[in-house]
Design a protein around this motif. Structure first.
Motif, PDB file in Angstrom:
ATOM      1  N   GLN B  40      -0.649  25.651   7.615  1.00 50.64           N
ATOM      2  CA  GLN B  40       0.707  25.716   7.049  1.00 50.64           C
ATOM      3  C   GLN B  40       1.014  24.383   6.375  1.00 50.64           C
ATOM      4  O   GLN B  40       0.734  23.314   6.912  1.00 50.64           O
ATOM      5  CB  GLN B  40       1.726  26.011   8.146  1.00 50.64           C
ATOM      6  CG  GLN B  40       3.143  26.122   7.605  1.00 50.64           C
ATOM      7  CD  GLN B  40       4.139  26.599   8.653  1.00 50.64           C
ATOM      8  OE1 GLN B  40       3.981  27.673   9.215  1.00 50.64           O
ATOM      9  NE2 GLN B  40       5.151  25.789   8.920  1.00 50.64           N
ATOM     10  N   SER B  42       3.516  22.526   6.064  1.00 48.95           N
ATOM     11  CA  SER B  42       4.251  21.495   6.785  1.00 48.95           C
ATOM     12  C   SER B  42       3.330  20.670   7.683  1.00 48.95           C
ATOM     13  O   SER B  42       3.658  19.540   8.027  1.00 48.95           O
ATOM     14  CB  SER B  42       5.337  22.146   7.629  1.00 48.95           C
ATOM     15  OG  SER B  42       4.754  23.102   8.480  1.00 48.95           O
ATOM     16  N   ALA B  43       2.208  21.246   8.092  1.00 43.60           N
ATOM     17  CA  ALA B  43       1.319  20.525   9.002  1.00 43.60           C
ATOM     18  C   ALA B  43       0.307  19.662   8.265  1.00 43.60           C
ATOM     19  O   ALA B  43      -0.454  18.936   8.890  1.00 43.60           O
ATOM     20  CB  ALA B  43       0.605  21.505   9.929  1.00 43.60           C
ATOM     21  N   ARG B  45      -0.933  16.455   6.103  1.00 42.68           N
ATOM     22  CA  ARG B  45      -0.469  15.082   6.244  1.00 42.68           C
ATOM     23  C   ARG B  45      -1.007  14.217   5.122  1.00 42.68           C
ATOM     24  O   ARG B  45      -2.063  14.492   4.571  1.00 42.68           O
ATOM     25  CB  ARG B  45      -0.898  14.516   7.587  1.00 42.68           C
ATOM     26  CG  ARG B  45      -2.334  14.920   7.953  1.00 42.68           C
ATOM     27  CD  ARG B  45      -2.675  14.620   9.371  1.00 42.68           C
ATOM     28  NE  ARG B  45      -2.649  13.188   9.562  1.00 42.68           N
ATOM     29  CZ  ARG B  45      -2.346  12.618  10.718  1.00 42.68           C
ATOM     30  NH1 ARG B  45      -2.039  13.360  11.751  1.00 42.68           N
ATOM     31  NH2 ARG B  45      -2.355  11.310  10.840  1.00 42.68           N
ATOM     32  N   LYS B  46      -0.250  13.191   4.818  1.00 37.32           N
ATOM     33  CA  LYS B  46      -0.752  12.238   3.836  1.00 37.32           C
ATOM     34  C   LYS B  46      -2.032  11.652   4.424  1.00 37.32           C
ATOM     35  O   LYS B  46      -2.145  11.472   5.637  1.00 37.32           O
ATOM     36  CB  LYS B  46       0.297  11.143   3.597  1.00 37.32           C
ATOM     37  CG  LYS B  46      -0.021  10.381   2.338  1.00 37.32           C
ATOM     38  CD  LYS B  46       0.934   9.249   2.055  1.00 37.32           C
ATOM     39  CE  LYS B  46       0.276   8.420   0.955  1.00 37.32           C
ATOM     40  NZ  LYS B  46       0.440   7.002   1.087  1.00 37.32           N
ATOM     41  N   MET B  62       2.844  13.141  -0.759  1.00 36.66           N
ATOM     42  CA  MET B  62       3.395  14.410  -0.300  1.00 36.66           C
ATOM     43  C   MET B  62       4.905  14.249  -0.230  1.00 36.66           C
ATOM     44  O   MET B  62       5.396  13.281   0.328  1.00 36.66           O
ATOM     45  CB  MET B  62       2.851  14.720   1.089  1.00 36.66           C
ATOM     46  CG  MET B  62       2.362  16.132   1.240  1.00 36.66           C
ATOM     47  SD  MET B  62       1.558  16.343   2.798  1.00 36.66           S
ATOM     48  CE  MET B  62       2.754  17.369   3.602  1.00 36.66           C
ATOM     49  N   SER B  63       5.620  15.174  -0.841  1.00 33.26           N
ATOM     50  CA  SER B  63       7.072  15.077  -0.753  1.00 33.26           C
ATOM     51  C   SER B  63       7.641  16.484  -0.698  1.00 33.26           C
ATOM     52  O   SER B  63       6.967  17.448  -1.044  1.00 33.26           O
ATOM     53  CB  SER B  63       7.627  14.329  -1.959  1.00 33.26           C
ATOM     54  OG  SER B  63       7.276  15.003  -3.134  1.00 33.26           O
ATOM     55  N   THR B  64       8.888  16.574  -0.262  1.00 33.38           N
ATOM     56  CA  THR B  64       9.509  17.897  -0.203  1.00 33.38           C
ATOM     57  C   THR B  64      10.717  17.936  -1.126  1.00 33.38           C
ATOM     58  O   THR B  64      11.289  16.909  -1.462  1.00 33.38           O
ATOM     59  CB  THR B  64       9.978  18.245   1.225  1.00 33.38           C
ATOM     60  OG1 THR B  64      10.865  17.231   1.666  1.00 33.38           O
ATOM     61  CG2 THR B  64       8.825  18.366   2.172  1.00 33.38           C
ATOM     62  N   HIS B  72      15.300  26.556   0.811  1.00 32.44           N
ATOM     63  CA  HIS B  72      14.245  26.242   1.769  1.00 32.44           C
ATOM     64  C   HIS B  72      13.271  25.232   1.166  1.00 32.44           C
ATOM     65  O   HIS B  72      13.149  25.125  -0.053  1.00 32.44           O
ATOM     66  CB  HIS B  72      13.519  27.527   2.176  1.00 32.44           C
ATOM     67  CG  HIS B  72      14.376  28.399   3.062  1.00 32.44           C
ATOM     68  ND1 HIS B  72      13.979  28.797   4.310  1.00 32.44           N
ATOM     69  CD2 HIS B  72      15.610  28.914   2.863  1.00 32.44           C
ATOM     70  CE1 HIS B  72      14.951  29.543   4.852  1.00 32.44           C
ATOM     71  NE2 HIS B  72      15.944  29.637   3.985  1.00 32.44           N
ATOM     72  N   ALA B  73      12.585  24.520   2.038  1.00 28.92           N
ATOM     73  CA  ALA B  73      11.761  23.395   1.583  1.00 28.92           C
ATOM     74  C   ALA B  73      10.531  23.860   0.807  1.00 28.92           C
ATOM     75  O   ALA B  73       9.936  24.895   1.114  1.00 28.92           O
ATOM     76  CB  ALA B  73      11.329  22.555   2.780  1.00 28.92           C
ATOM     77  N   LYS B  74      10.211  23.051  -0.194  1.00 25.76           N
ATOM     78  CA  LYS B  74       8.959  23.236  -0.914  1.00 25.76           C
ATOM     79  C   LYS B  74       8.185  21.932  -0.798  1.00 25.76           C
ATOM     80  O   LYS B  74       8.788  20.861  -0.741  1.00 25.76           O
ATOM     81  CB  LYS B  74       9.248  23.533  -2.394  1.00 25.76           C
ATOM     82  CG  LYS B  74       9.777  24.923  -2.630  1.00 25.76           C
ATOM     83  CD  LYS B  74      10.102  25.133  -4.093  1.00 25.76           C
ATOM     84  CE  LYS B  74      11.282  24.297  -4.509  1.00 25.76           C
ATOM     85  NZ  LYS B  74      11.770  24.608  -5.856  1.00 25.76           N
ATOM     86  N   SER B  94       7.041  25.599   1.826  1.00 21.47           N
ATOM     87  CA  SER B  94       6.399  24.923   2.952  1.00 21.47           C
ATOM     88  C   SER B  94       5.943  25.890   4.039  1.00 21.47           C
ATOM     89  O   SER B  94       5.232  25.507   4.947  1.00 21.47           O
ATOM     90  CB  SER B  94       7.329  23.866   3.534  1.00 21.47           C
ATOM     91  OG  SER B  94       8.402  24.494   4.183  1.00 21.47           O
ATOM     92  N   THR B  95       6.351  27.141   3.953  1.00 24.11           N
ATOM     93  CA  THR B  95       5.857  28.103   4.928  1.00 24.11           C
ATOM     94  C   THR B  95       4.474  28.641   4.553  1.00 24.11           C
ATOM     95  O   THR B  95       3.809  29.269   5.367  1.00 24.11           O
ATOM     96  CB  THR B  95       6.813  29.311   5.018  1.00 24.11           C
ATOM     97  OG1 THR B  95       7.102  29.734   3.687  1.00 24.11           O
ATOM     98  CG2 THR B  95       8.088  28.960   5.720  1.00 24.11           C
TER      99      THR B  95
END
Lengths: 1152, 173
Positions: B40, B42-43, B45-46, B62-64, B72-74, B94-95
C-alpha cells in the motif's frame, strides 16, 4: 591633477566609460566593463576635483556622469575637509543647491545624489563649530514659502535626505568616517534639528489641509510631506527608551542615544491637540487616495503609541488618550471604510490598546469608553466578514485578514486584563464577535461561508499539498482569540456550539444514510451530490476547531488546566443539572442527544464534548458500513486533535489543582469514576478503528497515534488504558505484524511502538505485567533471533521477507527508545543493549545495503539520544563500547569502497549526519546527566567501570577520524550538516582539549582549518561555537608550556583573527563575550604578539587625538590584568574592561 | 593466473549454453521468487524502492496532497531508476497498491575478465561469467585493479531480472 585645462578630455573619457557601463551585457566585454569601472573609481579618488566636477555638472548631458560627479564631490569634501577653506565649502553647498533648483528636470537619481552630497556636507559641518549649517533650515523655509510646487518638492527632498543621512547608521552613507562620528552627529541632530524638520513639516501640512481644491501636482507635494511626517514620527518613537538593540552597532548607538527628553518644546509639539487633529483632518481630506491614506493612518498609528516621559503626568496621558479615541471615533463613524484603510485603522487601535496602560483606559469617561468598545466590536465583525470574502475570492492581498488579525489580537489583550474593567462589559461584544466568526465559517443558510455578491463560490477542487498548514495551525491566533471571547460569553457560546454541532451531526448521519441506500439500491450511475456532504464537513471542521480552542488550552510542557471561565460556567449551572442524564448523554454517543429524556438538564460543557463524540460515532459507523470513501479525513483529524486536547485537560481532572471544582465535571471525568474508565475505553476503540481504517491517510494516522501516546504518557491515564481488553488486542495485533497495522507509515508504527511500551509501565500486578511484556516485547525479540540465528542467514539475508523482518525490527527498536522515561530507562536499556550488539552483526551482513546501514545507525542515535543522560557509569561504558564497535565496522566496510550507484552521495550524506548526531549525543552526557546509579539501576551497576577501557573520548575521536576526512566544503553548505559538525568539534575542544595535540597531523590541520573557516565565513551561530572552542585550546597550551607545538602556533594565528574581529569588525553583541574570553586566554599565551598587534594598530593612526584615545584605552584594558594570567578573577576583570573598551573605541575604528 | 583459469571456465560455459539455455536459469538463484510484491502506498518510505513506469526505482522524494480540504490523500513519488539513474514520477491514491521490486545486493570476488565479461566467484564455489563489465569509471577501475592483481569484491545489484555491478571494495587481507 585634473585641472580645468584638460576638462573636455576628462569629460569625454567619463562619458564613454558611462556608455560602456550602461550598455547591455552582450555588447561589451568584461574587460571593457572593468576598465570603465576603474575610470570612475580613480576619478572619484582624484585630489580636489571640485572645479572639474562643477564643470561637468554644468556641461555634461550624461546623467550617469553627473551622478558620479556628485559622488566625487561628496567623497572629496569629507576627505579634504580640514584642508578646505570654510568659505569654499559654503559656496560649494550653495552651488549644489542652486544647481538643483535651476534644473527641475534632472533625473531623480542624480538629484537625490546631489542632495545627499548637501546632506553629507551639513552633517560633516555640524561637528565643526566654525561653520553655521543651521542656515539650511532657513533656506528650506524660504523654499517652502515660495508656493511653487517644484520648489516645495525640492525642499521636501532636502529634508528627507537630511533625515535619512542623520537618523540611522544603516542608512548612513559610506563616507569613510568612524561609527563614533556618525553616532555623535545623530545625537546632535536629534537634540534640535529633528524638531525643526517636524515643525516645518507640520506647517506645510497645515497649509495644505486648508486648501479647497488641490491640483494633481499640489497633492503630490502634499503626499511627500505626509510621508516625511511619518518618517519623523517613526524616528521619534524609536527614541523613546525601549528595549536595547541586539546588535553591537545598535548597542554602541544606544549608549550615545539621547532618549526623547520631555523638553518643553517637544511636549508642545507633540501633545498639542492641534497636532493630532491635523492628522485626523488630513486623513479625512485624502482618505480616498489609498497611497496617501496609508501615510496619514500610519502617522496616527505612531501617535497612538506615544508613551514614556513625554507625558508630564498621568492625567496628561489620559486626556491625550481621550482626545485620540474621540478623534478616532469621529473619523470612523459615519463613513464607509475603504479597503485601503482597514489595516491602518486596526493598527491605530492595536497600538493604542497595547501602549496605554489599563488604568488609562478605565479612566476614560464611561460613555467614551463604551462607544470605543462598541466601535471596536463593530469593526471586528465587519472586518471578519470582509476577510472571509477575501478568502473566497482568493485575493492575493488580504488586507481585511490582516486587519482582522490585528483587532482579534487587541481583544485578547483587552480581555486578558478583564478584572480591571467594569464587570461584564465585554460579554455583549464577545457574543457579537463570536457570532460573526461562526457565521462567516458556516455554510448558508445559517452562515455566509463562500457567499459572494454573485452567489456561492466553491473551492472544493483546489489541490492542497502537504506543506500547507492545517487550519488549526494556520489560524491558531484567530482561533485562540475567538476561543477566549467564547469563554467570556460562555453562557451564550457553549450552548450555541452544542446545538450547531448536534444539528450538523444529525444531518451528516442522515446524508450518509441516504448515500448508503443509494449505493444499495444501485439506482443508476448518477450519484448523490457530494456538495452537501462537503458543506457539512466544513461546518463541522470549524465548529470542532472553535470548540477545541474554547474548552482547552495547549500549553507546552505543563499540565493544562480547565479554563476558569469554563469551570465557573459549569459550577454556576450545576444546581439545575441532572447528573445521571448528563452521564447518559455522555455514554450514548450513538443516540441523538435530543431524544434522551431530560436532555435539557444536562451540564453544557459535558454536552459539548458529547456532541464531538457523536460526530466521532457517526464517522466510526460509516467506516463499518464501508462508507469510508465518503468520509472526510480532515474531519477525522479534527476529531482526533480535539479529543487529544480535551483529554490532556479534562480526563482524570484533579481537584487539588483548582480552588473550586464543578461537580458534574469531577463526577464524569474524575479519578476512579466510571465515566473516566468508559471514555478511556471509548477513545481506545476509536484509535484502534482509525488505525485500521485510515492507514492510507498519513496525517490522520499520525494525529490518531498521538492521541494514543497522550493516553499512556501519564501514569494515571495509562493505568486505565491497560485495563481495557482492546489495548491488549492492539498490542498482540501489532506484535504479530499482521494487517492492517503494518500498512501504517513507518513513523506512525514507531509512535505506536512507543505508546505500547509506555503503557507497559502502568500499574499492573506482577503476573499481568509479565504477561504484557511477553505480548509486546518478547515476540519482537523472538522473531528477530529466529531470523538471524538461521544457519543460512548470510545466504538468505537479501531475500525480501528477511529484509522486511529486519527493517521492521529496527523501526520498532527506534520506537522503544523513544518511549524512554526516567522511570523505565533501566528496563528499556537492558532490553535494547542486547539488540545493539546484534545490530553490529547486521551491519556486517548488510554492509552493501545502504538503506539498512542507515537505519542501524539511526537505532544507535535514538538510544544514545534518549538514554545516555540517565545511564550510570558502567551502562554508559557499555553504550560507548557498542558505538565504538559500530563505527569500526562502518569504517572498515567503507574504507576502500567505491560506489557508483545513483544515490551514493545522498546515502553518504545521511550516514555522516547520523554519525555526527550520534557522537554529539554521546558527548552530551558531559553536559546533561541525570544518572543516579543507585536509584535507576538498583543493584545492577558494579562499581565504576572496572576492567573497561573505552571512554567517550575514544569513541568520539574515533568517530571524528571517520567524519573529518569526508567533510568537504561542499557538504558544509548543507546547513544541518554544518551546524551539527561545528557543534561536535566545539564539544570536543571543550571536553577533551588534551586530546587535540595528539591528533594525527592531517586530522589536526583540517580541524584547525575548520575552526578558522567557521569563525570567519559561516553563520554567527557557527562563529560563536568556534570562538568557544578556542578558549579551552589556548588553556591547554598554557598548561603544557610547550612553545613549538602545532597547536601553540595555531593559537598564535587565532589571536590575530580574534583581535581583528573584536576591534575592527562589526559583530554580533552576543559574540562579544565568547570572543572576549577567547581573546583573553590567547593574550595570556602570546603576550608579545598581542603587544605587536596593538603597536601596529596604533602606528596606523595619523590623528593625534584618536591615537591618544586608543592608546589610553589599550592601556586601561591591559591594566585590568597585569600581567595576564589564567586566573578567573583577572579574566573577569579583563572582560569587564573589554566591554568598556569596545564601547569607547570600537566605534572609532569601525569605519563606514 | 586467475584470468587463465577463468578463461577456461568461460569457454566451457559457452558450450553448455549452446546446448541448453535452461541450464543457466539456476544461476540467478531466485527462479521461484517473484520479482516484485505489492505494498500500500502509505507504507512506502523515502529511501525505499518502488516500480515506476515498469522500472525499479529508489524513492528520493515522497509527498502527499489532496483534492479539496475534505479529499482523500494522494501520494506523489519521485524515483530514480537504480540501473540507469533516470528520474520517474508517479501520483496515485494512497490506498492503492504499488509494486515494490525485490532488490538484491551480492558481493562476489572477482577472479577474471574475459571479453568484457566478469568472472565472479560465488559463495557456493561456482563461478558466474554472465555479468558485463560496467562502463565508465567503475569499469576502468575494475580493470586496473585486476591488472594490478589486487583482490577485489564486486557488489552486484539485481532487481526485476536485471543486474549490474555498482560498487567495488578491496578485500580485507
Amino acid at each position: 591633477m585634473m585641472a580645468a585645462v584638460g576638462a573636455p578630455e576628462v569629460i569625454s573619457q567619463l562619458e564613454s566609460a558611462a556608455k560602456v557601463l550602461m550598455a547591455p551585457p552582450s555588447m561589451v566585454s568584461t574587460e571593457q566593463r572593468q576598465h570603465a569601472e576603474h575610470v570612475f573609481l580613480s576619478f572619484r579618488k582624484s585630489k580636489s576635483p571640485f572645479a572639474i566636477c562643477k564643470h561637468i555638472l554644468e556641461t555634461s548631458r550624461v546623467d550617469y556622469v553627473l551622478f558620479q560627479a556628485a559622488t566625487a564631490i561628496m567623497e572629496a569634501v569629507v576627505r579634504e575637509w580640514v584642508l578646505l577653506e570654510k568659505a569654499s565649502i559654503e559656496s560649494l553647498r550653495t552651488f549644489l543647491l542652486t544647481y538643483v533648483l535651476q534644473r527641475p528636470n534632472l533625473q531623480k537619481y542624480v538629484r537625490e545624489q546631489i542632495l545627499l552630497a548637501v546632506a553629507v556636507i551639513v552633517k560633516r559641518g555640524s561637528l565643526d563649530k566654525s561653520i553655521d549649517c543651521k542656515s539650511i533650515f532657513h533656506e528650506v523655509r524660504q523654499l517652502i514659502s515660495s508656493g511653487n510646487p517644484t520648489v516645495q518638492t525640492l525642499a521636501c527632498s532636502i529634508l528627507t535626505a537630511l533625515l535619512s543621512e542623520f537618523s540611522s547608521s544603516s542608512k548612513t552613507s559610506n563616507i569613510g568616517l568612524s561609527m563614533e562620528f556618525h553616532g555623535n552627529c545623530k545625537r546632535l541632530f536629534q537634540e534640535d534639528d529633528l524638531r525643526q524638520i517636524f515643525v516645518l513639516t507640520m506647517e506645510v501640512l497645515q497649509e495644505f489641509s486648508r486648501r479647497e481644491n488641490l491640483s494633481a501636482q499640489m497633492s503630490s507635494v502634499f503626499q511627500r510631506y505626509l510621508a516625511l511626517a511619518n518618517q519623523v514620527l517613526m524616528l521619534l518613537l524609536a527614541l523613546i527608551p525601549a528595549a536595547l538593540g541586539r546588535h553591537y552597532i545598535a548597542m554602541f548607538e544606544s549608549t550615545q542615544n539621547v532618549t526623547l527628553k520631555p523638553t518643553e518644546s517637544w511636549r508642545e509639539a507633540l501633545l498639542d491637540t492641534r497636532v493630532m487633529d491635523l492628522f485626523f483632518t488630513v486623513h479625512r481630506k485624502i482618505r480616498e487616495d489609498s497611497d496617501m491614506a496609508q501615510d496619514s493612518l500610519q502617522c496616527l498609528a505612531q501617535l497612538a503609541s506615544l508613551h514614556g516621559p513625554i507625558f508630564p503626568d498621568e492625567s496628561a496621558q489620559v486626556s491625550y488618550l481621550a482626545h485620540l479615541v474621540e478623534g478616532l471615533l469621529n473619523m470612523i463613524n459615519g463613513i464607509e471604510i475603504e479597503d485601503s484603510e482597514a489595516v491602518g485603522i486596526s493598527n491605530i487601535i492595536s497600538n493604542l490598546i497595547t501602549t496605554f496602560p489599563r488604568r488609562n483606559l478605565t479612566a476614560l469617561p464611561s460613555d467614551l469608553f463604551s462607544s470605543f468598545i462598541n466601535c471596536l466590536t463593530h469593526l471586528t465583525c465587519s472586518f471578519g466578514c470582509s476577510a472571509a470574502l477575501e478568502e473566497v475570492l482568493d485575493k492575493d492581498d488580504m488586507v481585511y485578514m490582516e486587519a482582522y488579525d490585528k483587532l482579534l489580537e487587541s481583544w485578547l489583550t483587552l480581555v486578558q486584563d478583564e478584572e480591571h474593567f467594569p464587570r461584564g462589559c465585554f460579554v455583549q461584544p464577545a457574543v457579537q464577535v463570536f457570532n460573526s466568526y461562526i457565521q462567516c465559517h458556516l455554510a448558508a443558510p445559517d452562515g455566509t461561508r463562500n457567499l459572494t455578491a454573485n452567489g456561492v463560490v466553491s473551492h472544493d477542487e483546489d489541490e492542497i499539498n502537504e506543506l500547507q498548514e492545517d487550519d488549526r495551525e494556520l489560524f491558531s491566533d484567530q482561533l485562540a482569540s475567538i476561543g477566549m471571547l467564547g469563554r467570556i460569553a460562555a453562557d451564550h457560546c457553549i450552548p450555541l456550539l452544542t446545538s450547531l454541532l448536534e444539528d450538523r451531526v444529525t444531518r451528516l448521519h442522515g446524508q450518509l444514510q441516504r448515500h448508503q441506500q443509494h449505493l444499495l439500491a444501485e439506482s443508476g450511475p448518477e450519484s448523490l451530490d457530494r456538495k452537501v456532504l462537503d458543506d457539512l464537513y466544513e461546518d463541522i471542521h470549524w465548529l470542532i476547531l472553535v470548540t477545541g480552542y474554547l474548552l482547552a488550552d495547549d500549553p507546552q510542557g505543563e499540565t493544562p488546566l480547565i479554563p476558569s471561565e469554563v469551570m465557573e460556567y459549569s459550577i454556576k449551572n450545576s444546581s439545575e443539572v441532572d447528573i445521571n442524564t448528563t452521564l447518559q448523554i455522555l455514554g450514548s454517543p450513538g443516540e441523538k442527544a435530543s431524544s434522551i429524556p431530560g436532555c435539557n438538564r444536562t451540564d453544557s460543557v459535558i454536552r459539548l464534548l458529547s456532541a464531538v463524540l457523536r460526530t466521532s460515532e457517526v464517522e466510526s459507523r460509516a467506516t463499518r458500513a464501508s462508507l469510508t470513501g465518503l468520509l472526510s479525513p480532515q474531519m477525522g483529524k479534527d476529531i482526533m486533535w480535539f479529543l487529544r486536547r480535551w483529554a490532556k485537560t479534562y480526563l482524570l481532572v484533579d481537584d487539588k489543582l483548582y480552588s473550586q471544582i464543578s461537580i458534574p465535571l469531577s463526577t464524569a471525568f474524575g479519578a476512579d469514576t466510571e465515566g473516566a474508565q468508559w471514555i478511556v475505553g471509548y477513545l481506545l476503540e476509536k484509535v484502534i478503528n482509525n488505525l485500521s481504517v485510515w492507514s492510507s491517510e498519513p496525517d490522520l494516522a499520525n494525529d490518531t497515534v498521538e492521541l494514543l501516546v497522550t493516553l499512556v504518557e501519564r501514569r494515571e491515564r495509562a493505568n486505565l488504558v491497560v485495563q481495557c481488553e482492546s489495548w491488549w488486542n492492539l498490542a498482540k495485533q501489532f506484535a504479530s505484524r499482521s494487517p492492517p497495522l503494518h500498512l501504517l507509515s513507518s513513523s506512525v508504527q514507531r509512535s505506536l511502538m512507543k505508546a505500547l511500551v509506555m503503557g507497559g509501565f502502568a500499574h499492573m500486578d506482577t503476573d499481568t505485567k509479565q504477561q504484557y511484556w511477553s505480548e509486546v516485547l518478547q515476540p519482537l525479540q523472538q522473531r528477530f533471533l529466529n531470523v538471524i540465528n538461521q544457519e543460512n542467514f548470510q545466504q538468505i539475508c537479501q531475500e525480501e521477507e528477511v529484509k522486511r523482518e529486519i527493517v521492521a525490527t529496527l523501526e520498532a527498536l527506534c520506537g522503544i527508545a523513544e518511549a524512554t522515561q526516567i522511570d523505565n530507562v533501566a528496563a528499556l536499556f537492558s532490553f535494547l543493549v542486547d539488540f545493539l550488539s546484534n545490530c553490529i552483526g547486521l551491519m556486517e551482513v548488510y554492509r552493501n545495503t545502504p538503506e539498512t546501514v542507515n537505519l542501524i545507525i539511526e537505532v544507535f542515535v535514538e538510544v544514545a539520544h534518549k538514554q545516555i543522560c540517565y545511564l550510570g557509569e558502567s551502562k554508559s561504558m557499555k553504550l560507548y563500547e557498542a558505538c565504538l564497535t559500530l563505527l569500526q565496522v562502518y569504517s572498515k566496510n567503507n574504507l576502500g569502497r567505491k560506489r557508483v550507484d545513483v544515490t551514493a552521495e545522498e546515502d553518504q550524506y545521511q550516514d555522516l549526519l547520523l554519525i555526527m548526531e550520534l557522537l554529539t549525543n554521546l558527548l552530551s552526557k558531559e553536559f546533561i546527566d541525570f544518572s543516579d546509579t543507585d536509584e535507576v539501576f538498583r543493584g545492577q551497576d558494579q562499581g565504576p567501570g572496572a576492567g573497561h577501557s573505552v571512554s567517550a573520548a575514544d569513541v568520539v575521536l574515533y568517530g571524528v577520524n571517520i567524519v573529518l576526512p569526508l567533510m568537504s566544503q561542499d557538504l558544509l553548505k548543507f546547513p544541518s550538516l554544518c551546524n551539527q559538525y561545528y557543534k561536535l568539534i566545539t564539544f570536543i575542544c571543550e571536553i577533551f582539549p588534551e586530546k587535540i595535540p595528539q591528533l594525527p597531523e592531517d586530522l589536526f590541520k583540517s580541524l584547525m582549518y575548520s575552526l578558522e573557516l567557521g569563525m570567519t565565513s559561516m553563520s554567527s551561530e557557527v562563529s560563536q561555537l568556534c570562538l568557544e572552542a578556542l578558549t579551552p585550546l589556548a588553556e591547554q597550551c598554557a598548561k603544557t608550556q610547550e612553545t613549538d607545538t602545532p597547536l601553540f602556533i595555531a593559537t598564535r594565528h587565532f589571536l590575530k583573527l580574534v583581535f581583528d574581529m573584536l576591534v575592527l569588525q562589526k559583530h554580533n553583541m552576543e559574540m562579544t563575550v565568547a570572543a572576549g574570553e577567547a581573546l583573553y586566554t590567547l593574550v595570556c599565551l602570546h603576550q608579545a604578539e598581542y603587544s605587536e598587534l596593538v603597536e601596529s594598530l596604533l602606528s596606523n593612526q595619523r590623528d593625534a587625538v584618536i591615537y591618544q584615545r586608543l592608546a589610553d584605552a589599550f592601556n586601561k584594558l591591559s591594566a585590568s590584568s597585569t600581567p595576564p594570567t589564567m586566573d578567573r578573577k583577572q579574566k573577569v576583570a579583563f572582560l569587564k574592561s573589554l566591554e568598556e573598551f569596545v564601547a569607547n573605541v570600537g566605534g572609532l575604528l569601525c569605519v563606514k | 593466473m586467475g584470468s587463465r583459469l577463468a578463461g577456461t571456465t568461460q569457454a566451457a560455459c559457452k558450450n553448455k549454453a549452446d546446448m541448453a539455455d535452461a541450464d543457466l536459469d539456476f544461476r540467478t538463484g531466485d527462479a521461484g521468487a517473484s520479482a516484485t510484491f505489492p505494498t500500500q502506498c502509505s507504507a512506502l518510505r523515502k529511501n525505499g524502492f518502488v516500480v515506476l513506469k515498469g522500472r525499479p526505482c529508489k524513492i528520493v522524494e515522497m509527498s502527499t496532497s489532496k483534492t479539496g480540504k475534505h479529499g482523500h490523500a494522494k501520494v506523489h513519488m519521485v524515483g530514480i531508476d537504480i540501473f540507469t539513474g533516470k528520474k520517474y514520477e508517479d501520483i496515485c491514491p494512497s490506498t492503492h497498491n504499488m509494486d515494490v521490486p525485490n532488490i538484491k545486493r551480492m558481493d562476489y570476488q572477482l577472479i577474471g575478465i574475459q571479453d568484457r565479461y566478469l568472472s565472479l566467484l560465488q559463495d557456493s564455489g561456482d563461478v558466474r561469467e554472465d555479468l558485463k563489465m560496467p562502463d565508465g569509471d567503475l569499469g576502468r577501475e575494475i580493470e586496473s585493479k585486476f591488472e594490478a592483481a589486487e583482490e577485489i569484491l564486486i557488489t552486484v545489484l539485481s532487481a526485476m531480472n536485471e543486474e549490474a555491478a555498482v560498487a567495488i571494495k578491496a578485500m580485507a587481507k
